[in-house]
Design a protein around this motif. Structure first.
Motif, PDB file in Angstrom:
ATOM      1  N   ASN A 175       0.843  -1.185   0.000  1.00 55.59           N
ATOM      2  CA  ASN A 175       0.000   0.000   0.000  1.00 55.59           C
ATOM      3  C   ASN A 175       0.886   1.245   0.000  1.00 55.59           C
ATOM      4  O   ASN A 175       1.830   1.361   0.788  1.00 55.59           O
ATOM      5  N   LYS A 176       0.583   2.175  -0.884  1.00 57.23           N
ATOM      6  CA  LYS A 176       1.439   3.366  -1.025  1.00 57.23           C
ATOM      7  C   LYS A 176       1.433   4.262   0.204  1.00 57.23           C
ATOM      8  O   LYS A 176       2.277   5.154   0.336  1.00 57.23           O
ATOM      9  N   TYR A 177       0.473   4.019   1.106  1.00 57.88           N
ATOM     10  CA  TYR A 177       0.390   4.833   2.311  1.00 57.88           C
ATOM     11  C   TYR A 177       1.066   4.168   3.520  1.00 57.88           C
ATOM     12  O   TYR A 177       1.068   4.730   4.608  1.00 57.88           O
ATOM     13  N   SER A 178       1.661   2.985   3.317  1.00 62.79           N
ATOM     14  CA  SER A 178       2.240   2.241   4.432  1.00 62.79           C
ATOM     15  C   SER A 178       3.292   3.045   5.189  1.00 62.79           C
ATOM     16  O   SER A 178       3.343   3.039   6.419  1.00 62.79           O
ATOM     17  N   LYS A 179       4.164   3.747   4.444  1.00 73.14           N
ATOM     18  CA  LYS A 179       5.219   4.531   5.094  1.00 73.14           C
ATOM     19  C   LYS A 179       4.619   5.658   5.919  1.00 73.14           C
ATOM     20  O   LYS A 179       5.036   5.926   7.046  1.00 73.14           O
ATOM     21  N   LYS A 180       3.612   6.324   5.363  1.00 72.53           N
ATOM     22  CA  LYS A 180       2.946   7.412   6.083  1.00 72.53           C
ATOM     23  C   LYS A 180       2.245   6.889   7.327  1.00 72.53           C
ATOM     24  O   LYS A 180       2.250   7.524   8.383  1.00 72.53           O
ATOM     25  N   ILE A 181       1.635   5.720   7.216  1.00 75.28           N
ATOM     26  CA  ILE A 181       0.954   5.124   8.359  1.00 75.28           C
ATOM     27  C   ILE A 181       1.943   4.842   9.470  1.00 75.28           C
ATOM     28  O   ILE A 181       1.670   5.095  10.647  1.00 75.28           O
ATOM     29  N   ARG A 182       3.102   4.327   9.094  1.00 74.80           N
ATOM     30  CA  ARG A 182       4.134   4.041  10.114  1.00 74.80           C
ATOM     31  C   ARG A 182       4.614   5.317  10.789  1.00 74.80           C
ATOM     32  O   ARG A 182       5.012   5.302  11.954  1.00 74.80           O
ATOM     33  N   SER A 183       4.584   6.426  10.071  1.00 73.99           N
ATOM     34  CA  SER A 183       5.018   7.709  10.651  1.00 73.99           C
ATOM     35  C   SER A 183       3.931   8.318  11.530  1.00 73.99           C
ATOM     36  O   SER A 183       4.153   9.303  12.221  1.00 73.99           O
ATOM     37  N   ARG A 184       2.706   7.716  11.464  1.00 69.62           N
ATOM     38  CA  ARG A 184       1.547   8.143  12.238  1.00 69.62           C
ATOM     39  C   ARG A 184       1.034   9.523  11.825  1.00 69.62           C
ATOM     40  O   ARG A 184       0.348  10.183  12.576  1.00 69.62           O
ATOM     41  N   ASP A 185       1.392   9.970  10.589  1.00 71.49           N
ATOM     42  CA  ASP A 185       0.961  11.290  10.136  1.00 71.49           C
ATOM     43  C   ASP A 185       0.238  11.198   8.800  1.00 71.49           C
ATOM     44  O   ASP A 185       0.852  11.031   7.748  1.00 71.49           O
ATOM     45  N   LEU A 186      -1.095  11.284   8.866  1.00 71.21           N
ATOM     46  CA  LEU A 186      -1.916  11.318   7.655  1.00 71.21           C
ATOM     47  C   LEU A 186      -2.853  12.527   7.718  1.00 71.21           C
ATOM     48  O   LEU A 186      -3.978  12.489   7.229  1.00 71.21           O
ATOM     49  N   ILE A 187      -2.365  13.605   8.313  1.00 78.62           N
ATOM     50  CA  ILE A 187      -3.156  14.824   8.434  1.00 78.62           C
ATOM     51  C   ILE A 187      -3.481  15.361   7.044  1.00 78.62           C
ATOM     52  O   ILE A 187      -2.589  15.592   6.228  1.00 78.62           O
ATOM     53  N   GLY A 188      -4.777  15.533   6.794  1.00 83.62           N
ATOM     54  CA  GLY A 188      -5.204  16.092   5.524  1.00 83.62           C
ATOM     55  C   GLY A 188      -4.999  15.193   4.317  1.00 83.62           C
ATOM     56  O   GLY A 188      -5.165  15.639   3.177  1.00 83.62           O
ATOM     57  N   GLY A 203      -3.281   5.207  16.809  1.00 82.08           N
ATOM     58  CA  GLY A 203      -2.674   6.493  17.122  1.00 82.08           C
ATOM     59  C   GLY A 203      -2.332   7.361  15.935  1.00 82.08           C
ATOM     60  O   GLY A 203      -1.676   8.393  16.085  1.00 82.08           O
ATOM     61  N   VAL A 204      -2.783   6.999  14.734  1.00 82.95           N
ATOM     62  CA  VAL A 204      -2.461   7.772  13.541  1.00 82.95           C
ATOM     63  C   VAL A 204      -3.247   9.083  13.522  1.00 82.95           C
ATOM     64  O   VAL A 204      -4.429   9.118  13.858  1.00 82.95           O
ATOM     65  N   LEU A 205      -2.579  10.155  13.109  1.00 88.03           N
ATOM     66  CA  LEU A 205      -3.235  11.455  12.983  1.00 88.03           C
ATOM     67  C   LEU A 205      -3.943  11.518  11.637  1.00 88.03           C
ATOM     68  O   LEU A 205      -3.303  11.587  10.587  1.00 88.03           O
ATOM     69  N   LEU A 206      -5.262  11.479  11.684  1.00 84.13           N
ATOM     70  CA  LEU A 206      -6.080  11.513  10.470  1.00 84.13           C
ATOM     71  C   LEU A 206      -6.916  12.794  10.436  1.00 84.13           C
ATOM     72  O   LEU A 206      -7.972  12.844   9.810  1.00 84.13           O
ATOM     73  N   ILE A 207      -6.418  13.826  11.087  1.00 77.09           N
ATOM     74  CA  ILE A 207      -7.133  15.091  11.178  1.00 77.09           C
ATOM     75  C   ILE A 207      -7.405  15.644   9.779  1.00 77.09           C
ATOM     76  O   ILE A 207      -6.489  15.786   8.964  1.00 77.09           O
ATOM     77  N   ALA A 208      -8.689  15.907   9.497  1.00 78.57           N
ATOM     78  CA  ALA A 208      -9.115  16.484   8.215  1.00 78.57           C
ATOM     79  C   ALA A 208      -8.773  15.608   7.015  1.00 78.57           C
ATOM     80  O   ALA A 208      -8.756  16.096   5.886  1.00 78.57           O
ATOM     81  N   ALA A 209      -8.511  14.331   7.222  1.00 78.67           N
ATOM     82  CA  ALA A 209      -8.226  13.427   6.106  1.00 78.67           C
ATOM     83  C   ALA A 209      -9.511  13.119   5.339  1.00 78.67           C
ATOM     84  O   ALA A 209     -10.604  13.105   5.903  1.00 78.67           O
ATOM     85  N   ASP A 210      -9.355  12.884   4.040  1.00 76.41           N
ATOM     86  CA  ASP A 210     -10.490  12.515   3.207  1.00 76.41           C
ATOM     87  C   ASP A 210     -10.568  10.999   3.140  1.00 76.41           C
ATOM     88  O   ASP A 210      -9.786  10.351   2.449  1.00 76.41           O
TER      89      ASP A 210
END
Length: 270
Positions: A175-188, A203-210
């Protein structure tokens, strides 16, 4: 089972907890000071209009039943107004009890999952132990070192997550988002219609994520920050460790699929 029953509580979250003026709270309030909207009957004067009154933070808080446990069991129906001498002690116990009840909420869910059969006995023992801790006297509760017990429970919840997501690990390997998920930052992040089935979003930051139309089945959502995330049309059926408070902080619509124990927040339908 472990949900708030405000009718049996003495408005503890409206008194014990402090908050600062921000996007979530319209004014400052010190811990131990009753909110200006708390009535004499311990009910909120603007409960139905909290979001429109600048108190969105109140709508995303959950004591998991700690308030009524303290009010009706630990203090046998005696409130901080009835006996001001116990007020400070009662307020100090509240956040401790809230943490224990939150653990009970997650343990209860873990016990209900078929995949946790290999650790069922350990989960049961942790559940009993946590219940016992909630039944202690006030002094013992105040002296309790919560992080020590939380570490024990957290280990079992991590094992639960691994067991539930085992069949779907390959789905996330490329999944192309795997690295971002591991960083716990998916804001926006733009995750619209993304297949996140079996992901570890702990614990992932999904603030304002679509997250519109995203597949979040069998996903670990413990502690995920959904503030202003758009869950319209998303499928969260079979996700684990999701709470009503998380949903209350997000956006969504009638097409969002939820676990049966949770409900669509009123503001999603406005």
């Amino acid at each position: 089972m472990y949900s708030a029953d405000c009718e049996k509580c003495f408005g503890l979250c409206c008194v014990a907890l402090p908050y600062a003026k921000s996007a979530d709270f319209a004014f400052n309030k010190d811990g131990g000071t009753p909110c200006q909207n708390l009535n004499a009957d311990y009910r909120c004067d603007i409960h139905k209009n909290l979001r429109n009154s600048g108190l969105r933070g109140c709508t995303v808080y959950d004591c998991f039943g700690a308030g009524q446990k303290i009010s009706q069991v630990i203090y046998n129906g005696k409130s901080w107004r009835d006996d001001p001498a116990i007020a400070e002690e009662m307020f100090n116990i509240f956040p401790i009890m809230q943490q224990l009840h939150e653990m009970l909420y997650y343990l209860n869910e873990a016990l209900s999952l078929e995949e946790t059969h290999p650790i069922y006995t350990d989960l049961q023992e942790a559940m009993v132990k946590t219940e016992q801790l909630t039944d202690q006297d006030p002094k013992s509760l105040i002296d309790l070192h919560v992080p020590t017990h939380r570490a024990l429970v957290n280990d079992l919840l991590l094992q639960t997550s691994e067991l539930v997501r085992e069949k779907f690990k390959k789905n996330m390997e490329h999944n192309k988002y795997s690295k971002k998920i591991r960083s716990r930052d998916l804001i926006g992040a733009n995750l619209r219609a993304t297949n996140l089935r079996g992901a570890n979003l702990r614990g992932v930051l999904l603030i304002a994520a679509d997250l519109r139309d995203a597949d979040l089945r069998r996903t670990d959502l413990i502690g995920a920050d959904f503030r202003d995330a758009d869950l319209s049309g998303a499928n969260l059926e079979g996700s684990i460790f999701l709470t009503q408070a998380q949903l209350n902080s997000a956006k969504g619509n009638h097409k969002t699929k939820l676990p049966p124990s949770l409900s669509i927040p009123n503001h999603w339908l406005e």
